[in-house]
Design an enzyme around this catalytic site. Sequence first.
Site, short mmCIF file in Angstrom:
data_model
loop_
_atom_site.label_atom_id
_atom_site.label_comp_id
_atom_site.label_asym_id
_atom_site.label_seq_id
_atom_site.Cartn_x
_atom_site.Cartn_y
_atom_site.Cartn_z
CG HIS A 322 -2.04 25.54 -9.54
ND1 HIS A 322 -2.71 25.77 -8.35
CD2 HIS A 322 -2.66 24.47 -10.12
CE1 HIS A 322 -3.69 24.88 -8.24
NE2 HIS A 322 -3.68 24.08 -9.27
N GLY A 323 2.28 27.37 -9.97
CA GLY A 323 3.39 27.74 -10.84
C GLY A 323 4.05 29.04 -10.44
#
Length: 469
Positions: A322-323
């Site tokens: 996700h990041g």
Amino acid sequence: MVFSSLIFLFAYLPAVLLIYFIVPRKGKNLALFLVSLFFYAWGEPIYVLLMLVSTTLAYLFGLLIGTYREEKPRRAKIFTALSVCVSLSFLLFFKYYNFFAQNLSRLPTINLPTIAGLALPIGISFYTFQIISYTVDVYRGDCAAQRNYINFGAYVTLFPQLIAGPIVRYTEIDEQLTSRRENVDDFAAGILRFVVGLAKKVLIGDALAAGFVYFQDSGAVQPTVVGAWLTVILYSLHLYYDFSGYSDMAIGLGRMFGFHFPENFNYPYISKSITEFWRRWHISLSSWFREYVYIPLGGNRVGTFKRYRNLAVVWLLTGFWHGADWNFVLWGVYFAVILILERAFLLKFLENSPRVIGHLYSLFLIGVGFLIFSHSDLGAALATFLALFGVGIDSFATSVALYTLIRMVPLILVSSIGATPIPKRIWERIQIRHPRLQSATVILCLALFAVCVAYLVDSTFSPFEYTQF
């Protein structure tokens, strides 16, 4: 360009539909390939080259894997590994290089330079996973290698689900690439699904985001219990309407072109456990990690310790996907711990408890998880978490916070009910009991679209949150 923009609604989409339905059937995939590249190039023209390189290499590796899979499986395995590594190398470089450089440089004797202005190519997380699923499925023999480059390019770059999913596996639309048939019913259903998604995003998701930002900012200056709870509630609802709204729009657009994409959400906030929640939230991502990480590691076929290890690996990767920041890593670890505890004993306890206990348990842990997810500043996230229980606050609530809460009660109630199957069930019963009212669907759809456009005309740019992942 995002779906909830006037230029997409009144320029790009009409032009694409006109082109698509004018060209002969043999040229439809080529048309989708070209218009999807244009869509991708709208904001970042240079990264079209990266997409084309990724697509071309995956196509060539697929041919090699398909050629050698039966006669020389070892060679096919090597090409599979090379394809996966090449695809991941692009993702790792653009998404994670600066993160690793910054953190490794904190160690003695290591000094890695960061790259200023290294932007994350939009959609790279999604199309990389689609390419990997294709490569692995060809190696497994779940599908034949696609020999038509245009068809494969259309699959990888297809603009409806390009920038935020759902993650569509090649096996799910293999036949649709060549044998789909567009029809009026699919097109009408696609329009309705698209408009519903647009309304979820523009009318509800953006309003919830504004409330979240207000309470988050005010909590940094004057923390209160009410402000902390509203920060958690509003962000959780906002993320659902923002992301599920995008998925609805993507699925609707696919239907307009004759594609049937998999569902990505199934009312996750009615879950009675975190295990159930992750069967209902971002379904395509969860199924991808289950199919290509969890099961290859042994899945449930191994001993207890290894099952828990497999879960931990999957959720560490899920968080990091996700990041490139520590809050996403912590978010993945957080859910890994909960899911392992549920596997160990909590699920049995929840099954024997009143349903309301499971719902409250799930909603609270989901909210705390999204509190971590939404804060790159872990100190601020911890402060908000403590404020939920009255620790480190200035007061229970300020007069301004209470006034804002009262103003937002209708929105919170509507969005809470809308996140359950209740509205859909009511609408289906109305249609069954009053079939003549089905024609009113067109009028309601047009009215809803008009309201969304009115909001867009008067609003600032508001991208989908998941495009950054």
